[in-house]
Design an enzyme around this catalytic site. Structure first.
Site, PDB file in Angstrom:
ATOM      1  N   TYR A  24       5.744  -1.011   2.802  1.00  0.00           N
ATOM      2  CA  TYR A  24       5.724  -0.681   1.354  1.00  0.00           C
ATOM      3  C   TYR A  24       5.209  -1.767   0.807  1.00  0.00           C
ATOM      4  CZ  TYR A  24       7.533   1.074  -3.441  1.00  0.00           C
ATOM      5  OH  TYR A  24       7.495   1.647  -4.464  1.00  0.00           O
ATOM      6  N   LYS A  74       1.599  -1.860  -1.447  1.00  0.00           N
ATOM      7  CA  LYS A  74       1.575  -1.818  -2.919  1.00  0.00           C
ATOM      8  C   LYS A  74       0.648  -2.912  -3.253  1.00  0.00           C
ATOM      9  CE  LYS A  74       4.117   1.643  -4.193  1.00  0.00           C
ATOM     10  NZ  LYS A  74       3.151   2.728  -4.996  1.00  0.00           N
TER      11      LYS A  74
HETATM   12  P1  NAP Z   1      10.242   9.478  -6.281  1.00  0.00           P
HETATM   13  O1  NAP Z   1      11.369   9.889  -7.119  1.00  0.00           O
HETATM   14  O2  NAP Z   1      10.595   9.829  -4.713  1.00  0.00           O
HETATM   15  O3  NAP Z   1       9.023  10.640  -6.407  1.00  0.00           O
HETATM   16  C1  NAP Z   1       7.714  10.735  -5.621  1.00  0.00           C
HETATM   17  C2  NAP Z   1       7.196  11.886  -5.909  1.00  0.00           C
HETATM   18  O4  NAP Z   1       5.863  11.689  -4.846  1.00  0.00           O
HETATM   19  C3  NAP Z   1       8.011  13.306  -5.417  1.00  0.00           C
HETATM   20  O5  NAP Z   1       7.690  14.195  -6.438  1.00  0.00           O
HETATM   21  C4  NAP Z   1       7.320  13.448  -3.997  1.00  0.00           C
HETATM   22  O6  NAP Z   1       7.330  14.800  -3.608  1.00  0.00           O
HETATM   23  C5  NAP Z   1       5.787  13.036  -4.021  1.00  0.00           C
HETATM   24  N1  NAP Z   1       5.321  12.677  -2.842  1.00  0.00           N
HETATM   25  C6  NAP Z   1       5.656  11.997  -1.767  1.00  0.00           C
HETATM   26  N2  NAP Z   1       4.788  12.358  -0.662  1.00  0.00           N
HETATM   27  C7  NAP Z   1       3.818  12.740  -1.179  1.00  0.00           C
HETATM   28  C8  NAP Z   1       2.499  13.253  -0.709  1.00  0.00           C
HETATM   29  N3  NAP Z   1       2.032  12.890   0.544  1.00  0.00           N
HETATM   30  N4  NAP Z   1       1.711  13.794  -1.522  1.00  0.00           N
HETATM   31  C9  NAP Z   1       1.735  14.292  -2.707  1.00  0.00           C
HETATM   32  N5  NAP Z   1       2.951  13.942  -3.420  1.00  0.00           N
HETATM   33  C10 NAP Z   1       3.979  13.297  -2.716  1.00  0.00           C
HETATM   34  O7  NAP Z   1       9.722   8.298  -6.567  1.00  0.00           O
HETATM   35  P2  NAP Z   1       9.525   7.641  -7.832  1.00  0.00           P
HETATM   36  O8  NAP Z   1      10.651   6.482  -7.782  1.00  0.00           O
HETATM   37  O9  NAP Z   1       9.162   8.475  -9.088  1.00  0.00           O
HETATM   38  O10 NAP Z   1       8.253   6.713  -7.751  1.00  0.00           O
HETATM   39  C11 NAP Z   1       6.930   7.088  -8.154  1.00  0.00           C
HETATM   40  C12 NAP Z   1       5.948   5.818  -7.803  1.00  0.00           C
HETATM   41  O11 NAP Z   1       6.469   4.454  -8.283  1.00  0.00           O
HETATM   42  C13 NAP Z   1       5.879   5.585  -6.252  1.00  0.00           C
HETATM   43  O12 NAP Z   1       4.482   5.274  -6.062  1.00  0.00           O
HETATM   44  C14 NAP Z   1       6.660   4.227  -6.136  1.00  0.00           C
HETATM   45  O13 NAP Z   1       6.410   3.615  -4.952  1.00  0.00           O
HETATM   46  C15 NAP Z   1       6.361   3.495  -7.376  1.00  0.00           C
HETATM   47  N6  NAP Z   1       7.758   2.832  -7.802  1.00  0.00           N
HETATM   48  C16 NAP Z   1       9.200   3.359  -7.791  1.00  0.00           C
HETATM   49  C17 NAP Z   1       9.935   2.247  -8.247  1.00  0.00           C
HETATM   50  C18 NAP Z   1      11.478   2.618  -8.492  1.00  0.00           C
HETATM   51  O14 NAP Z   1      12.157   1.794  -8.350  1.00  0.00           O
HETATM   52  N7  NAP Z   1      11.739   4.107  -8.441  1.00  0.00           N
HETATM   53  C19 NAP Z   1       9.771   0.899  -8.271  1.00  0.00           C
HETATM   54  C20 NAP Z   1       8.356   0.445  -8.002  1.00  0.00           C
HETATM   55  C21 NAP Z   1       7.303   1.608  -7.562  1.00  0.00           C
HETATM   56  P3  NAP Z   1       8.604  15.308  -2.589  1.00  0.00           P
HETATM   57  O15 NAP Z   1       9.684  15.537  -3.795  1.00  0.00           O
HETATM   58  O16 NAP Z   1       8.214  16.692  -2.151  1.00  0.00           O
HETATM   59  O17 NAP Z   1       8.818  14.392  -1.722  1.00  0.00           O
END
Ligand code: NAP
Length: 247
Positions: A155, A159
């Site tokens: 990861y 990133k």
């Molecule tokens: P999340 O709740 O897991 O949502 C991720 C979304 O991406 C889900 O709708 C998922 O679909 C979709 N996805 C996964 N694989 C995919 C693919 N191959 N093609 C198209 N869509 C896909 O994650 P989040 O927390 O909202 O994170 C969103 C972004 O922020 C990510 O890039 C993550 O790395 C970044 N981020 C998050 C955090 C945090 O604390 N949450 C911190 C730093 C960075 P499904 O539901 O069908 O799997």
């Protein structure tokens, strides 16, 4: 309404941070296309909230790690709207493990979905953005891509790659009036972080000066700023939305 009549594509927009970004862009007047790997049903709530604030929302099912899916998604946007002004590369996954136990598949999956996706969609949007002589690309990175994190080698590498790619694309596209920036969230309340146990959450919160987790809306508001003309003189930047974890 800083984004009135702009057209925005948000990957991984069915839920979590992506859904919050799509809604915030809609509140600012943008017409939205959500793309996600799940069927449209999964994005029903996200799409309803966008329509409820008076905007338009269309959906395209696509796997961000597929080069051809990225092109098809952008073709779909352009066949429904005449422009594509804002590209948000948000979709991402975690497959955490110490490197001693990390499988090759988990390494490859995270790099494909988190990093290759940004290459795929940037390639697909740059020509229409060049033709319209403007565009904003906003990539969702993570603070761990800057600081490193034990147990997340795949990861973190993805990133950090997104940050390097953001800066390079910013330089390559600057002459075409396309700004490319990254937002690096810290510890945000979504299903991704809901998987962590309390001890892991406490350990992370110890690193957050503001002593609380962020909300998807905190990230979304920063993305909306970067997507607006208020950020026309910003490119190649990484904005941390992290309660002060990195300063
Ligand atoms: P999340 O709740 O897991 O949502 C991720 C979304 O991406 C889900 O709708 C998922 O679909 C979709 N996805 C996964 N694989 C995919 C693919 N191959 N093609 C198209 N869509 C896909 O994650 P989040 O927390 O909202 O994170 C969103 C972004 O922020 C990510 O890039 C993550 O790395 C970044 N981020 C998050 C955090 C945090 O604390 N949450 C911190 C730093 C960075 P499904 O539901 O069908 O799997």
């Amino acid at each position: 309404m800083k984004l009135k009549d702009k057209v925005a594509l948000v990957t991984g927009g069915a839920r979590g941070i992506g859904a919050a970004i799509a809604l915030q862009l809609a509140r600012e007047g943008a017409k939205i296309v959500i793309s996600d790997i799940a069927p449209e049903e999964a994005a029903k709530a996200a799409m309803k909230s966008i329509i409820d604030v008076g905007s338009e929302c269309k959906y395209f099912q696509a796997d961000v790690s597929s080069f051809s899916d990225a092109q098809k998604t952008v073709d779909f946007v352009l066949s429904n709207h005449s422009t594509l002004d804002i590209m948000v590369n948000n979709a991402g996954i975690t497959r955490d493990n110490l490197i001693l136990r990390m499988s090759e598949k988990d390494w490859d999956d995270v790099l494909r979905i988190n990093l290759k996706s940004v290459f795929n969609f940037s390639k697909a949007v740059v020509k229409p953005m060049m033709n319209q002589r403007s565009g904003k690309i906003i990539n969702i990175a993570s603070v761990v891509g800057i600081m490193g994190n034990a147990g997340q080698a795949n990861y973190v590498a993805s990133k950090a790659g997104v940050i390097g790619l953001t800066k390079t694309l910013a330089k390559e596209f600057a002459g075409r009036n396309i700004q490319v920036n990254a937002v690096a969230p810290g510890f945000i309340e979504t299903e991704m972080t809901a998987k962590l146990n309390q001890a892991q959450k406490d350990a992370i919160l110890n690193l957050v000066p503001l002593k609380k987790m962020g909300k998807p809306e905190d990230v979304a508001k920063t993305v909306a700023f970067l997507a607006s003309s208020d950020a026309d003189y910003l490119t190649g930047q990484v904005i941390c939305v992290d309660g002060g974890m990195i300063m």
